[in-house]
Structures are given as structure tokens and as C-alpha cells.
Design a protein around this motif. Sequence first.
Motif: not given
Length: 115
Positions: A15-24
Motif C-alpha cells: 500500500a505504501d509507495p516507498t515500500r513499492r520502490d524498495i521492492l522494485k
Amino acid sequence: MSASPDLQPAFRALADPTRRDILKRLSAREMTLAEITAHCDMTRAAVKKHLVVLQDGNLIQMRRSGRETLSSLNADALKPVVNWLTYFESFWDTHLGALHDTLSDLKDTELEDKE
């Protein structure tokens, strides 16, 4: 269709854009906390909290290597999320198909009116 309870931590993590960026970033290679923090506009402690949420969602794995902890993507954990989302593809296919038909009808009507 509702999300099964075991998907809740994964959806919370995504749900969080920072976490999605980290996953990427972790999809390219495993990284240390310091390497991840270098790409984020936040403190090391804040990044660590994001990593904990990602780990709770089973989306990353952490392993010790000497004095460092390396984080890596757990891509297999994304499969149930993708499977759940795939259920809705037919909804969009149906609605987008209907929109296409409506736009085609409007275009045909406009062409007939010009003749």
C-alpha cells in the motif's frame, strides 16, 4: 471475492509507495540497509520500519552476511497477490470492450451524420 486473511500483510506492505520502490530496487539485487537508505529521502530508522513491514508481508527475506543484513525480494510471495488481482481482469476486459463498442458506435454515427 474478498482477500484471504493471509494476503492482508502483503497488501498492507504494497500500500505504501516507498515500500513499492524498495521492492522494485530489491528485484534487481539484494541490498543492505545502508544501500536502500541511500535511495530514500528518510532516516535509516524509517527505512528499517518499512523493511519490517515488507518482511511481515513475506515480500522480502533478510539474511546475515558477516556484520551486514542483506534484504532480497521474495518474488514467490507476490504470486498469491497477482492471482487475487487476476480475478478482476475479466471485469476490466468486459468494461473496456463495452467502452470500445460505444466509442465505435459514436464514431459511426458521426460519420453517418456528415454524409
